[in-house]
Write an enzyme that holds these catalytic residues in place. Structure first.
Site, short mmCIF file in Angstrom:
data_model
loop_
_atom_site.label_atom_id
_atom_site.label_comp_id
_atom_site.label_asym_id
_atom_site.label_seq_id
_atom_site.Cartn_x
_atom_site.Cartn_y
_atom_site.Cartn_z
N GLY A 1 -2.67 4.64 -3.28
CA GLY A 1 -2.28 3.78 -4.39
C GLY A 1 -1.43 2.61 -3.93
N PRO B 1 0.84 -1.20 0.00
CA PRO B 1 0.00 0.00 0.00
C PRO B 1 0.88 1.24 0.00
CG PRO B 1 -0.67 -1.55 1.71
CD PRO B 1 0.64 -2.03 1.19
N LYS B 2 0.49 2.26 -0.76
CA LYS B 2 1.23 3.52 -0.76
C LYS B 2 0.66 4.41 0.33
CE LYS B 2 3.33 6.94 -3.79
NZ LYS B 2 3.43 7.94 -2.72
N ILE B 3 1.52 4.81 1.27
CA ILE B 3 1.10 5.59 2.42
C ILE B 3 1.19 7.08 2.09
CG2 ILE B 3 1.51 6.07 4.86
CD1 ILE B 3 0.56 3.23 4.24
#
Length: 291
Positions: free
Chosen positions: A173, A24-26
């Site tokens: 994203g 997961p893009k943080i």
């Protein structure tokens, strides 16, 4: 010691390959955590700005440290206590606060989590030339100092499925990383790619900057009146700018030292990260005129 972080290329869309893992893009800010010994910590942004004092939760002043030297790469995040969503504006507030008394108050209201996704140095050894999955295994074996540290989860080979989950949760994203990738300090590499969950909007162009390029964007409020929504600075081609100038000459209604204001006759479609809490476009990118 600051280590310039490995950067990501932008993928055209989600993909699934067995040679990659997917995280997961943080939606926070990049942070290099450097602990040269068992009693000192230095925290750096990706641009080598030290921000150690801003984060007592992880700098050792209010908590334990690792019992050995270590350098980590990760993301600082704040979670909205009501919605559970990652709050980039809260992160920005924490980063920009320098006064000790304000930092202490924000620790209670806007606590941070350091989400770690890589380990660069450990017990005197530089790990950057070891494959990603070997570094991940070392990272997974660590006992973290406190609850403000976390390790990012990942899946293997299922990038499209993870991206669909990020879309459903309105998260930023996905990051795709090649399993055998080495840590390429300070450069963008196709071995690490980001797939952004863009939000799209239709806006009116109500003016432009006189000096630095930028088109003023506006959107209707609940009453139907237009309100300012930000400045479009990216995504335009030479052809788009030429077409804009041709139309704008006929729509000028006023100007001041910084801007020329237009009748709201031109419309455009933009993509962006999200809407800010104040209703502004976050990092809008022009994708085309609406005719």
């Amino acid at each position: 010691m600051f280590i310039s972080p490995m950067l990501l290329q932008t993928a055209p869309g989600p993909f699934s390959q067995n040679a990659f893992i997917y995280e997961p893009k943080i939606d926070g800010h990049r942070l290099i955590y450097d602990q040269p010994d068992a009693s000192h910590v230095h925290l750096y942004t990706r641009h080598n700005n030290e921000c150690t004092r801003q984060y007592p939760e992880i700098n050792g002043s209010t908590s334990a440290l690792f019992p050995h030297d270590i350098t980590l790469d990760g993301e600082i995040a704040c979670v909205d206590p009501v919605t559970g969503a990652v709050d980039i504006e809260a992160v920005t507030s924490r980063l920009n606060t320098k006064r000790v008394d304000k930092i202490r108050r924000l620790m209670e209201r806007l606590p941070v989590t350091y989400v770690v996704f890589d380990i660069l140095r450990y017990k005197g050894k530089d790990l950057r030339n070891r494959p990603l999955m070997e570094r991940k295994a070392i990272l997974a074996s660590l006992a973290l100092p406190n609850a403000h540290f976390g390790v990012i989860p990942y899946v293997e080979g299922m990038g499209e499925a993870l991206f669909a989950q990020m879309q459903a949760r309105a998260m930023e994203g996905v990051v795709a990383k090649r399993k055998n990738s080495l840590y390429e300090t300070g450069r963008r590499s196709a071995a690490w790619q980001k797939i952004i969950n863009w939000t799209y909007a239709e806006v009116y162009i109500t003016g432009y900057r006189k000096q630095e390029f930028g088109w003023l964007a506006a959107v209707p409020d609940p009453s139907g009146r237009l309100r300012p929504a930000g400045v479009i600075k990216y995504g335009t081609s030479t052809i788009h700018r030429q077409a804009f100038r041709g139309m704008a000459r006929q729509l000028i209604k006023s100007e001041d030292k910084e801007f020329v204001y237009l009748e709201p006759q031109m419309r455009a479609r933009v993509r962006m990260r999200n809407w800010t809490k104040s209703g502004m476009l976050r990092s809008p990118v022009f994708t085309g005129f609406i005719v």
